[in-house]
Scaffold this motif. Structure first.
Motif, PDB file in Angstrom:
ATOM      1  N   ILE A 155       1.160   4.220  -2.962  1.00  0.00           N
ATOM      2  CA  ILE A 155       1.345   5.840  -2.552  1.00  0.00           C
ATOM      3  C   ILE A 155       2.339   6.389  -3.147  1.00  0.00           C
ATOM      4  O   ILE A 155       1.858   7.767  -4.369  1.00  0.00           O
ATOM      5  CB  ILE A 155       0.327   6.010  -1.077  1.00  0.00           C
TER       6      ILE A 155
ATOM      7  N   ILE B 299     -10.164   6.263   5.631  1.00  0.00           N
ATOM      8  CA  ILE B 299      -8.911   6.758   4.973  1.00  0.00           C
ATOM      9  C   ILE B 299      -7.827   6.235   4.361  1.00  0.00           C
ATOM     10  O   ILE B 299      -7.367   6.537   3.464  1.00  0.00           O
ATOM     11  CB  ILE B 299      -8.109   6.712   6.886  1.00  0.00           C
ATOM     12  N   LEU B 300      -7.860   4.683   4.216  1.00  0.00           N
ATOM     13  CA  LEU B 300      -7.420   3.728   3.517  1.00  0.00           C
ATOM     14  C   LEU B 300      -7.820   3.890   1.855  1.00  0.00           C
ATOM     15  O   LEU B 300      -6.414   4.101   0.989  1.00  0.00           O
ATOM     16  CB  LEU B 300      -7.188   2.664   4.003  1.00  0.00           C
TER      17      LEU B 300
ATOM     18  N   SER C 254      -7.981   9.563  -3.701  1.00  0.00           N
ATOM     19  CA  SER C 254      -7.824  11.266  -4.512  1.00  0.00           C
ATOM     20  C   SER C 254      -6.656  11.834  -5.568  1.00  0.00           C
ATOM     21  O   SER C 254      -6.851  12.132  -6.011  1.00  0.00           O
ATOM     22  CB  SER C 254      -7.004  12.377  -2.764  1.00  0.00           C
ATOM     23  N   LEU C 255      -5.260  10.976  -4.869  1.00  0.00           N
ATOM     24  CA  LEU C 255      -4.166  10.688  -6.147  1.00  0.00           C
ATOM     25  C   LEU C 255      -4.859  10.394  -7.585  1.00  0.00           C
ATOM     26  O   LEU C 255      -3.406  10.706  -8.189  1.00  0.00           O
ATOM     27  CB  LEU C 255      -3.165  10.023  -5.061  1.00  0.00           C
TER      28      LEU C 255
ATOM     29  N   LEU D  84      -9.685   7.064   0.695  1.00  0.00           N
ATOM     30  CA  LEU D  84      -9.672   8.241   0.284  1.00  0.00           C
ATOM     31  C   LEU D  84      -8.063   8.979  -0.535  1.00  0.00           C
ATOM     32  O   LEU D  84      -8.156   9.731  -1.285  1.00  0.00           O
ATOM     33  CB  LEU D  84     -10.387   9.023   1.674  1.00  0.00           C
ATOM     34  N   LEU D  85      -6.934   8.318   0.717  1.00  0.00           N
ATOM     35  CA  LEU D  85      -5.703   9.345   0.138  1.00  0.00           C
ATOM     36  C   LEU D  85      -5.713   8.325  -1.402  1.00  0.00           C
ATOM     37  O   LEU D  85      -5.251   8.770  -1.613  1.00  0.00           O
ATOM     38  CB  LEU D  85      -4.389   8.440   0.989  1.00  0.00           C
ATOM     39  N   PRO D  86      -5.643   6.903  -1.403  1.00  0.00           N
ATOM     40  CA  PRO D  86      -5.649   6.402  -3.052  1.00  0.00           C
ATOM     41  C   PRO D  86      -6.139   7.597  -3.977  1.00  0.00           C
ATOM     42  O   PRO D  86      -6.446   7.343  -5.286  1.00  0.00           O
ATOM     43  CB  PRO D  86      -4.879   5.651  -3.232  1.00  0.00           C
TER      44      PRO D  86
ATOM     45  N   GLN E 153     -10.207   3.711   9.423  1.00  0.00           N
ATOM     46  CA  GLN E 153      -9.451   2.870   9.138  1.00  0.00           C
ATOM     47  C   GLN E 153      -9.970   2.917   7.200  1.00  0.00           C
ATOM     48  O   GLN E 153      -9.162   3.213   6.579  1.00  0.00           O
ATOM     49  CB  GLN E 153      -9.054   1.897   9.166  1.00  0.00           C
TER      50      GLN E 153
ATOM     51  N   TYR F 206       1.000  -1.234   0.119  1.00  0.00           N
ATOM     52  CA  TYR F 206      -0.434  -0.009  -0.027  1.00  0.00           C
ATOM     53  C   TYR F 206       0.799   1.230   0.154  1.00  0.00           C
ATOM     54  O   TYR F 206       0.728   2.031  -0.811  1.00  0.00           O
ATOM     55  CB  TYR F 206      -0.753  -0.034   1.262  1.00  0.00           C
TER      56      TYR F 206
ATOM     57  N   ILE G 246       2.152   9.114  -5.947  1.00  0.00           N
ATOM     58  CA  ILE G 246       2.589  10.498  -6.549  1.00  0.00           C
ATOM     59  C   ILE G 246       3.822  11.036  -7.046  1.00  0.00           C
ATOM     60  O   ILE G 246       3.518  12.303  -7.778  1.00  0.00           O
ATOM     61  CB  ILE G 246       3.334  11.063  -4.955  1.00  0.00           C
TER      62      ILE G 246
END
Length: 347
Positions: free
Chosen positions: A63, A126-127, A133-134, A129-131, A123, A59, A67
């Motif tokens: 990420i 969060i796990l 969004s990217l 939404l981050l990917p 959890q 994971y 990026i």
């Protein structure tokens, strides 16, 4: 093998015009297939697949790559999206790895029954939404959509409450509207879906050309290699719209055979999940099978005009190294988890 045959048929003229002197698509696809199967056989017996820290590490790697692909000079732009990292022999799409890693780490976390429901909800959010969004920054709405829906299947299988899905659904609708407002081209795609003939040479072009491939094909199609739409009418027919060419050449009967083949695969995989004797194996098989199921029917829905146009490949069949190799990695993981459960049951 069907994929290689139709990559050859669909992409032969496009390759000759746009990539003259380069290796034909079919040969590249055969190379990716060999790599994918080799990796699948390699990981099918590796115990590391069943270690939670492996998925956490994967994971983090995904990420970092998501990026990295957004950094000018690292990521390359194709068709308006900065989604690929060139590796020489192929272009790698980090979103494909992110789909696998997100589902793996989520399934591993959800299998831990010691955590409270609130901790699981937080959890999971969060796990995911981050990917997501990217991926949306690239932008790659198709990959983001497939991942979100697959996560929904996973959370449902994990037994989360209906209230949670209602709340997430409400947030999802608001987010969907916000995405359309923030990027006018998405609204154009929705309008083109509702009435592609309103802009036949612009936003509605792909949808119309796809239907012009499928419509006249009849029961048995025009025969292998006899597609007309592949002659620069349908853009990059070997990729997202390869199912259009397949239907044009094999007709309704050929398309039905492919759909039945996919349904057989999905049913078998879900049966493997039902027979798994560990919660973690069960959730992971469901998650990865759901990912391929959603992606398959999203692609088919787009090319047949049932859904708005979005860039999603057809697993096993569409041209593309990242997609094909990652699909076979998923197959290796499913076999790994299913075989482990079977062997444990025998003992």
């Amino acid at each position: 093998m069907i994929g290689i045959l139709f990559v050859h048929s669909a992409g032969s003229y496009w390759s000759e015009v746009h990539y003259k002197g380069q290796m034909p698509f079919a040969i590249k696809q055969a190379t990716y297939l060999i790599i994918g199967i080799a990796v699948a056989f390699f990981i099918r017996n590796k115990s590391i697949i069943r270690i939670p820290t492996f998925w956490q590490f994967l994971y983090i790697i995904s990420i970092v790559l998501l990026i990295g692909v957004l950094i000018p000079g690292i990521g390359v732009v194709r068709n308006g999206s900065q989604s690929w990292i060139p590796l020489g022999f192929m272009n790698f799409q980090p979103a494909e790895l992110a789909k696998i890693s997100v589902l793996g780490v989520l399934a591993s976390a959800l299998a831990n029954e010691k955590k409270s429901k609130k901790a699981v909800y937080f959890q999971s959010a969060i796990l995911l939404l981050l990917p997501i969004s990217l991926i949306m920054l690239q932008p790659d709405f198709g990959s983001a959509f497939v991942l979100v829906v697959a996560v929904f299947f996973l959370l449902f299988a994990a037994g989360l409450s209906i209230k949670f899905f209602v709340a997430i659904g409400a947030v999802g609708i608001i987010g969907f509207v916000a995405l359309i407002v923030s990027a006018p081209y998405r609204l154009v795609r929705i309008q083109a879906f509702l009435d592609p003939w309103k802009d036949p040479l612009g936003s509605g072009f792909q949808a119309i050309q796809s239907l012009l491939a499928i419509g006249p094909a009849g029961l048995f199609g025009f025969g292998y290699g006899n597609s007309r739409q592949k002659f620069l009418y349908l853009p990059e027919p070997q990729n997202d719209f390869i199912f259009s060419i397949l239907l044009e050449e094999t007709g309704f009967i050929g398309g039905l055979i492919i759909i039945l083949a996919f349904l057989t695969f999905f049913t078998t995989s879900f049966m493997m999940a039902a027979k798994a004797n560990t919660r973690e194996a069960q959730l992971m098989i469901i998650a990865f099978t759901s990912l391929l199921t959603v992606q398959t029917f999203l692609n088919m829905g787009v090319v047949t005009g049932l859904l708005p146009v979005t860039g999603v490949t057809l697993p096993f069949i569409s041209y593309g190294g990242s997609s094909l190799v990652m699909t076979w990695i998923i197959i290796g993981i499913i076999f790994n988890l299913a075989n482990t459960s079977l062997n444990e049951g025998r003992r």
